[in-house]
Scaffold this motif. Structure first.
Motif, PDB file in Angstrom:
ATOM      1  N   ALA A  71      31.881  42.149  33.794  1.00 34.41           N
ATOM      2  CA  ALA A  71      32.801  41.242  34.492  1.00 34.41           C
ATOM      3  C   ALA A  71      32.579  41.310  36.001  1.00 34.41           C
ATOM      4  CB  ALA A  71      34.241  41.621  34.153  1.00 34.41           C
ATOM      5  N   PRO A  72      32.406  40.174  36.673  1.00 37.13           N
ATOM      6  CA  PRO A  72      32.194  40.193  38.118  1.00 37.13           C
ATOM      7  C   PRO A  72      33.474  40.561  38.863  1.00 37.13           C
ATOM      8  CG  PRO A  72      32.375  37.942  37.336  1.00 37.13           C
ATOM      9  CD  PRO A  72      32.380  38.807  36.113  1.00 37.13           C
ATOM     10  N   HIS A  73      33.304  41.118  40.041  1.00 37.87           N
ATOM     11  CA  HIS A  73      34.454  41.472  40.879  1.00 37.87           C
ATOM     12  C   HIS A  73      34.792  40.243  41.720  1.00 37.87           C
ATOM     13  CE1 HIS A  73      37.206  44.380  42.619  1.00 37.87           C
ATOM     14  NE2 HIS A  73      36.951  43.844  43.801  1.00 37.87           N
TER      15      HIS A  73
ATOM     16  N   LEU B 140      38.721  39.633  38.170  1.00 42.32           N
ATOM     17  CA  LEU B 140      38.098  39.642  36.849  1.00 42.32           C
ATOM     18  C   LEU B 140      37.767  41.039  36.354  1.00 42.32           C
ATOM     19  CD1 LEU B 140      35.648  36.635  37.296  1.00 42.32           C
ATOM     20  CD2 LEU B 140      37.622  36.698  35.782  1.00 42.32           C
ATOM     21  N   SER B 141      37.301  41.912  37.257  1.00 40.58           N
ATOM     22  CA  SER B 141      36.795  43.213  36.836  1.00 40.58           C
ATOM     23  C   SER B 141      37.823  44.333  36.922  1.00 40.58           C
ATOM     24  CB  SER B 141      35.590  43.600  37.708  1.00 40.58           C
ATOM     25  OG  SER B 141      35.973  43.670  39.070  1.00 40.58           O
TER      26      SER B 141
ATOM     27  N   TYR C  87      39.442  34.319  33.751  1.00 36.58           N
ATOM     28  CA  TYR C  87      38.123  33.691  33.787  1.00 36.58           C
ATOM     29  C   TYR C  87      37.731  33.418  35.229  1.00 36.58           C
ATOM     30  CZ  TYR C  87      39.030  32.605  28.851  1.00 36.58           C
ATOM     31  OH  TYR C  87      39.332  32.686  27.510  1.00 36.58           O
ATOM     32  N   ALA C  88      36.433  33.319  35.473  1.00 34.29           N
ATOM     33  CA  ALA C  88      35.939  32.888  36.773  1.00 34.29           C
ATOM     34  C   ALA C  88      36.172  31.387  36.900  1.00 34.29           C
ATOM     35  CB  ALA C  88      34.466  33.217  36.918  1.00 34.29           C
ATOM     36  N   PRO C  89      36.780  30.905  37.997  1.00 30.09           N
ATOM     37  CA  PRO C  89      37.101  29.483  38.117  1.00 30.09           C
ATOM     38  C   PRO C  89      35.899  28.556  37.988  1.00 30.09           C
ATOM     39  CG  PRO C  89      38.205  30.759  39.814  1.00 30.09           C
ATOM     40  CD  PRO C  89      37.235  31.685  39.141  1.00 30.09           C
TER      41      PRO C  89
ATOM     42  N   ARG D 195      33.928  35.478  31.576  1.00 30.86           N
ATOM     43  CA  ARG D 195      35.100  36.145  31.028  1.00 30.86           C
ATOM     44  C   ARG D 195      35.413  37.418  31.805  1.00 30.86           C
ATOM     45  NH1 ARG D 195      36.497  35.733  25.633  1.00 30.86           N
ATOM     46  NH2 ARG D 195      38.568  36.581  25.210  1.00 30.86           N
ATOM     47  N   GLY D 196      36.678  37.600  32.107  1.00 28.77           N
ATOM     48  CA  GLY D 196      37.139  38.826  32.727  1.00 28.77           C
ATOM     49  C   GLY D 196      38.010  39.601  31.757  1.00 28.77           C
TER      50      GLY D 196
END
Length: 236
Positions: free
Chosen positions: A41-43, A102-103, A58-60, A65-66
Motif C-alpha cells: 500500500a502506498p503512503h 493508505l498505508s 483507495y488511492a483517488p 487498495r489501502g
C-alpha cells in the motif's frame, strides 16, 4: 532454595513463556477491530468508502487498495472524511476515527454515543447526516477541527485530534434534532429542530460551529489540545 528446586522453577518459567505469548497473541482486539493493510500500500492520501461490512481506503487516482477496516458483528453505516481523518459510524452506535493514509493501519479512537444504536436500528437508512464536520472560527478550535454527532436528543462535539468530548447541546423540550435536515452557511452548521408546539419557527433551527451553539455574548469552552499533548495512534 536448593539447586534442584531453582532448576525446576527456571524450567517451568521457560516452558510457560510460549503459552504467555500465545495468550497475548490470541487476545481479541478492542471493539472487535479487524484492520488490514496490504504490504504494497502506498503512503498516500486515501479515498474512503463503505463497502459491504467494511470501510475501505483507495488511492483517488489509481484506485490502489489501502487498508480495510472491519468490526466483528457490526457494520459501517456512514463515513465522513476530513484532512487526515476518516470517521465511521457503526451499527452499534460507535464512532471511530482512522488515519486517512493508505498505508497506515491505525484506529485513533472509538466513541460510543448514548441512544444512537437504538435510533439507528429503528430508522434504517437515516445515518447519512449523523456525522458532521464543524467549522473552526478561531485558534481555540484545536488541532484537526471538530466532529459533531447528531442524534434526535442531542448534538455532541468531539475534538478530532484525540476524540475528547468538548460540548453537548440537548434538544429543546418538546423538540428533536433531525440529522437529515442540515445546511451550511459560511462554516456554520444549521440543524433542524422540529418542535411539537411550533410556537416560533426560529426555535426549530439551531446554528452551531466548532465552539458550540452560536448565540449573542456566548463564552465558549476552548477546544485546543492541552500544552505538550499529542494525539496517539492506536494500532490494531
Amino acid at each position: 532454595m536448593d539447586r534442584n528446586r531453582l532448576a525446576l522453577a527456571l524450567g517451568a518459567a521457560v516452558l510457560a513463556l510460549p503459552l504467555v505469548a500465545a495468550a497475548q497473541h490470541a487476545r481479541p482486539a478492542p471493539y472487535g477491530d479487524r484492520l488490514t493493510v496490504p504490504p504494497a500500500a502506498p503512503h498516500a492520501r486515501a479515498y474512503v468508502r463503505v463497502r459491504g461490512a467494511a470501510v475501505e481506503a483507495y488511492a483517488p487516482g489509481s484506485g490502489a487498495r489501502g487498508w480495510t477496516y472491519r468490526r466483528e458483528g457490526r457494520r459501517p453505516l456512514a463515513v465522513r472524511t476530513a484532512p487526515g481523518h476518516a470517521f465511521a459510524l457503526w451499527s452499534d452506535g460507535l464512532v471511530t476515527d482512522s488515519a486517512r493514509v493508505l498505508s497506515v493501519g491505525a484506529v485513533r479512537w472509538h466513541r460510543a454515543v448514548p441512544g444512537l444504536a437504538g435510533w439507528l436500528a429503528a430508522r434504517p437508512g437515516r445515518a447519512g447526516g449523523v456525522l458532521q464536520e464543524l467549522g473552526r472560527p478561531g485558534p481555540g478550535a484545536g488541532e484537526g477541527g471538530m466532529l459533531a454527532v447528531l442524534t434526535p436528543e442531542r448534538i455532541a462535539a468531539y475534538r478530532t485530534a484525540d476524540g475528547d468530548l468538548r460540548w453537548t447541546l440537548p434538544a429543546r423540550r418538546g423538540c428533536a434534532f433531525d440529522p437529515d435536515r442540515t445546511a451550511r452557511v459560511a462554516g456554520v452548521l444549521i440543524v433542524a429542530q422540529p418542535c411539537r408546539d411550533r410556537d416560533a419557527w426560529s426555535q426549530e433551527l439551531v446554528a452551531v460551529d466548532g465552539l458550540g451553539r452560536i448565540a449573542p455574548g456566548r463564552t465558549p469552552l476552548g477546544n485546543e489540545l492541552p500544552t505538550g499533548s499529542r494525539p496517539r495512534d492506536h494500532r490494531t
